[in-house]
Write an enzyme that holds these catalytic residues in place. Structure first.
Site, PDB file in Angstrom:
ATOM      1  CG  PHE A 112      -4.620  13.739  14.068  1.00 37.41           C
ATOM      2  CD1 PHE A 112      -3.204  13.849  13.890  1.00 37.41           C
ATOM      3  CD2 PHE A 112      -5.454  13.268  13.202  1.00 37.41           C
ATOM      4  CE1 PHE A 112      -2.732  13.197  12.661  1.00 37.41           C
ATOM      5  CE2 PHE A 112      -5.138  12.508  11.981  1.00 37.41           C
ATOM      6  CZ  PHE A 112      -3.533  12.584  11.576  1.00 37.41           C
ATOM      7  CG  ASN A 144      -8.764  12.715  11.909  1.00 39.38           C
ATOM      8  OD1 ASN A 144      -8.463  13.083  12.907  1.00 39.38           O
ATOM      9  ND2 ASN A 144      -8.364  11.434  11.226  1.00 39.38           N
ATOM     10  CE  LYS A 145      -9.162  11.941  16.849  1.00 37.83           C
ATOM     11  NZ  LYS A 145      -8.396  11.422  15.656  1.00 37.83           N
ATOM     12  CG  ASN A 146     -15.313  16.840  16.567  1.00 39.58           C
ATOM     13  OD1 ASN A 146     -15.063  15.857  15.896  1.00 39.58           O
ATOM     14  ND2 ASN A 146     -16.566  16.857  17.529  1.00 39.58           N
TER      15      ASN A 146
END
Ligand SMILES: Cc1ncc(COP(=O)(O)O)c(C=O)c1O
Length: 375
Positions: free
Chosen positions: A181, A183-185
């Site tokens: 997603f 906002n993930k790393n």
């Protein structure tokens, strides 16, 4: 007025732009050759025999539980301190999520003793979540699952690239799920990955992500199949080639992304070293962490709320990870989980992304200093 400091920001450059353009030029946008290449690279990185890409981590968790034959009448032990997807995915199968408390305010992951106390005749699996990117109690949870002959599922949404003494994130559970997603790393917009060493599970997961069909559209496009049978209850959880192309570029950068995140976390820990009233969980355990979010536990709920108000006034974005899932209306009624509830009232998540400068960290540290007045 200083610029807005967001909670998260992806590490993109022209390489991602070019990778997406190439997919568009190829005119094949759905699950195909890039998906297969990304899966191979991801499995190699995690060290599992298989990686199966799907459209989200929520989809990954759903088919993971389904492929473990979890269904009505069954129970899966999950944390309440997680995103609601962990519990929703259990509920999609008709099974019941059973919520266990965290180990402590500075180890906000499933407490193995609490989980052990909840295991009963209906328990069919344990799902551990690597909160914030730290793997916490995973070795104890693996041992507990083994003692009871239960599968362990890793919700590794926060943890691509994480490792601990027990192994790499995604390689310890019987089946593990990652999120890509925004906002993930490792960012592909939407997207998820399932890793497993189990050949039978991998075969079923591949069927379940595409309606249980024995041949995909890409197989037929290439003339490798002219028809298909449907042999499993499946879903449309197909990933897109755009996501897979982004994933390949991002996977190549994962070590740098993780190193950047760990640098920022080290900077926060140094900046807040003289502030014993603030708890930053997992002290001394950053080396193997994916450092996905930076949670800070304030001295009281009022202090936390004040920090959030002052951060907003200074244009610094903050969040709370998480509202306890067991308290959401849809899961009522539930027994209280004292530590999870206290943690959630005192926790504030502050900005963390690789491009943050020391000045950015300093700005957040100053906002947190204001707490002293009310602590
Ligand atoms: C712990 C956890 N599990 C599952 C998910 C679901 O991931 P996705 O948005 O890819 O479905 C998330 C995403 O925020 C998450 O943080």
């Amino acid at each position: 007025m200083s610029r807005m400091l967001p909670l998260a920001a992806p590490s993109f450059d022209e390489a991602e732009v070019e990778a997406v353009a190439e997919v568009v030029r190829s005119a094949w946008l759905t699950m195909g050759p890039r998906t297969a290449t990304f899966e191979e690279a991801f499995a190699e990185r995690v060290g599992t025999r298989h990686a199966v890409m799907v459209s989200s981590c929520t989809a990954a968790l759903h088919v993971a539980f389904a492929a473990l034959d979890i269904g009505p009448g069954d129970e899966v032990i999950v944390p309440s301190l997680t995103f609601v997807a962990t519990a929703n995915a259990v509920a999609y199968t008709g099974a019941t999520p059973r919520f266990a408390d965290i180990a402590s305010l500075d180890r906000p992951v499933l407490d193995p003793d609490a989980v052990a106390a909840m295991i009963g005749p209906r328990t069919r699996a344990i799902c551990a979540m690597h909160y914030g990117g730290w793997m916490g109690e995973i070795a104890a949870l693996r041992a507990l699952a083994d003692r009871h002959g239960l599968p362990l599922v890793e919700d590794a949404a926060h943890a691509p690239g994480a490792f601990c003494a027990a192994g790499r994130a995604g390689s310890i559970g019987d089946v593990s799920c990652f999120s890509f997603f925004s906002n993930k790393n490792l960012v592909t917009g939407e997207g998820g990955m399932i890793t497993t060493d189990d050949d039978g599970l991998a075969r079923r997961l591949r069927l379940m992500r595409a309606h249980g069909m024995t041949a995909t559209s890409w197989d037929r496009q290439r003339g490798h199949a002219s028809g298909y049978d449907v042999v499993e209850r499946g879903y449309n959880y197909r990933p897109s080639e755009l996501e897979a192309a982004l994933g390949l570029v991002q996977l190549g950068k994962l070590d740098d992304i993780t190193a950047g995140r760990r640098r920022v976390v080290a900077s926060y820990r140094a900046g807040l070293a003289g502030r014993p009233e603030l708890v930053i969980p997992f002290a001394g355990e950053d080396e193997g962490s994916a450092c996905h979010i930076l949670p800070i536990v304030a001295s009281s709920p009022e202090a936390r709320d004040e920090i959030r108000r002052r951060a907003a006034a200074d244009d610094v974005q903050t969040s709370v990870h998480y509202s306890p899932v067991h308290l959401f209306t849809i899961f009522a009624p539930q027994d209280p989980l004292p530590l999870t509830e206290e943690y959630s009232l005192r926790e504030v998540t502050v900005p963390l992304f690789p491009a943050m400068t020391d000045d950015d960290v300093e700005r957040v540290v100053r906002v947190l200093e204001l707490q002293e007045a009310i602590a």
